[in-house]
Design a protein around this motif. Structure first.
Motif, PDB file in Angstrom:
ATOM      1  N   SER A  17       0.752  -1.297   0.008  1.00 17.58           N
ATOM      2  CA  SER A  17      -0.062  -0.049  -0.042  1.00 17.58           C
ATOM      3  C   SER A  17       1.075   1.197   0.048  1.00 17.58           C
ATOM      4  CB  SER A  17      -0.917   0.118   1.251  1.00 17.58           C
ATOM      5  OG  SER A  17      -1.643   1.246   1.236  1.00 17.58           O
ATOM      6  N   PRO A  18       0.817   1.985  -1.178  1.00 16.82           N
ATOM      7  CA  PRO A  18      -0.186   2.106  -2.202  1.00 16.82           C
ATOM      8  C   PRO A  18       0.253   0.934  -3.020  1.00 16.82           C
ATOM      9  CG  PRO A  18       1.312   4.070  -2.276  1.00 16.82           C
ATOM     10  CD  PRO A  18       1.493   3.410  -1.136  1.00 16.82           C
ATOM     11  N   ALA A  19      -0.849   0.295  -3.691  1.00 20.74           N
ATOM     12  CA  ALA A  19      -0.219  -0.754  -4.836  1.00 20.74           C
ATOM     13  C   ALA A  19       0.339  -0.285  -5.927  1.00 20.74           C
ATOM     14  CB  ALA A  19      -1.674  -1.356  -5.212  1.00 20.74           C
ATOM     15  N   GLN A  20      -0.131   1.020  -6.441  1.00 19.87           N
ATOM     16  CA  GLN A  20       0.888   1.794  -7.548  1.00 19.87           C
ATOM     17  C   GLN A  20       1.388   2.765  -6.915  1.00 19.87           C
ATOM     18  OE1 GLN A  20      -1.579   2.334 -11.248  1.00 19.87           O
ATOM     19  NE2 GLN A  20       0.108   3.716 -12.064  1.00 19.87           N
ATOM     20  N   LEU A  21       2.672   2.860  -7.114  1.00 19.67           N
ATOM     21  CA  LEU A  21       3.498   4.104  -6.195  1.00 19.67           C
ATOM     22  C   LEU A  21       3.089   5.537  -7.115  1.00 19.67           C
ATOM     23  CD1 LEU A  21       6.698   2.239  -5.205  1.00 19.67           C
ATOM     24  CD2 LEU A  21       4.544   2.415  -3.753  1.00 19.67           C
ATOM     25  N   PRO A  22       2.870   6.487  -6.333  1.00 18.15           N
ATOM     26  CA  PRO A  22       2.662   7.773  -7.235  1.00 18.15           C
ATOM     27  C   PRO A  22       3.955   8.327  -7.523  1.00 18.15           C
ATOM     28  CG  PRO A  22       2.747   8.116  -4.616  1.00 18.15           C
ATOM     29  CD  PRO A  22       2.734   6.637  -4.982  1.00 18.15           C
ATOM     30  N   ASP A  23       3.760   9.386  -8.438  1.00 18.14           N
ATOM     31  CA  ASP A  23       4.835  10.211  -8.752  1.00 18.14           C
ATOM     32  C   ASP A  23       5.290  11.120  -7.383  1.00 18.14           C
ATOM     33  OD1 ASP A  23       4.778   9.357 -11.385  1.00 18.14           O
ATOM     34  OD2 ASP A  23       3.757  11.159 -11.929  1.00 18.14           O
ATOM     35  N   LEU A  24       6.545  11.352  -7.500  1.00 17.61           N
ATOM     36  CA  LEU A  24       6.908  12.441  -6.138  1.00 17.61           C
ATOM     37  C   LEU A  24       7.348  13.505  -6.629  1.00 17.61           C
ATOM     38  CD1 LEU A  24       8.996   9.655  -4.216  1.00 17.61           C
ATOM     39  CD2 LEU A  24       6.546  10.356  -3.827  1.00 17.61           C
ATOM     40  N   PHE A  25       7.040  14.549  -5.797  1.00 18.95           N
ATOM     41  CA  PHE A  25       7.523  15.978  -5.977  1.00 18.95           C
ATOM     42  C   PHE A  25       8.281  16.454  -4.848  1.00 18.95           C
ATOM     43  CE2 PHE A  25       3.551  15.103  -8.028  1.00 18.95           C
ATOM     44  CZ  PHE A  25       3.867  15.499  -9.360  1.00 18.95           C
ATOM     45  N   LYS A  26       9.157  17.532  -5.125  1.00 18.32           N
ATOM     46  CA  LYS A  26      10.165  18.027  -4.157  1.00 18.32           C
ATOM     47  C   LYS A  26       9.183  18.237  -2.763  1.00 18.32           C
ATOM     48  CE  LYS A  26      13.580  21.566  -3.330  1.00 18.32           C
ATOM     49  NZ  LYS A  26      14.330  22.412  -3.987  1.00 18.32           N
TER      50      LYS A  26
END
Length: 110
Positions: A19-28
């Motif tokens: 969790s999360p199953a699909q990793l999100p994009d990361l911002f600064k």
């Protein structure tokens, strides 16, 4: 800053129900917390390949499992897993499997 973030590890470590199953994009300034169940123990090297400025980069981390000082982690995982299951029920409808897993986790982990 990072897109298409993934998580991989040595063959001796097998994560499931992340969790999360699909990793999100990361911002600064962002932080990513990934919880899950696993098989195996000890110290492993986890890798997180991602794209930065159009180029793939891999970030390596040493992770130690079965450390008794981290008992709160199982409860954190269970809380997030129950939240995920409840979202699935709201979106797709209740099934016996979803309901039973959420109920079991809630009872075992409070």
């Amino acid at each position: 800053m990072l897109t298409n973030v993934r998580l991989s590890s040595a063959a001796t470590f097998a994560p499931v129900k992340l969790s999360p199953a699909q990793l999100p994009d990361l911002f600064k300034g962002d932080q990513l917390v990934v919880t899950g169940r696993y098989t195996g123990s000890g110290e492993v090297e986890a890798n997180s390949p991602a794209f930065a400025n159009g180029r793939e980069q891999t970030f390596n981390y040493k992770v130690k499992f079965n450390d008794s000082s981290n008992d709160y982690v199982a409860r954190l995982w269970a809380t997030r897993r129950v939240g995920f299951l409840l979202d699935e029920i709201r979106i797709h409808g209740e099934t016996n499997e979803l309901r039973d897993e959420a109920t079991d986790l809630a009872r075992r982990f409070g």
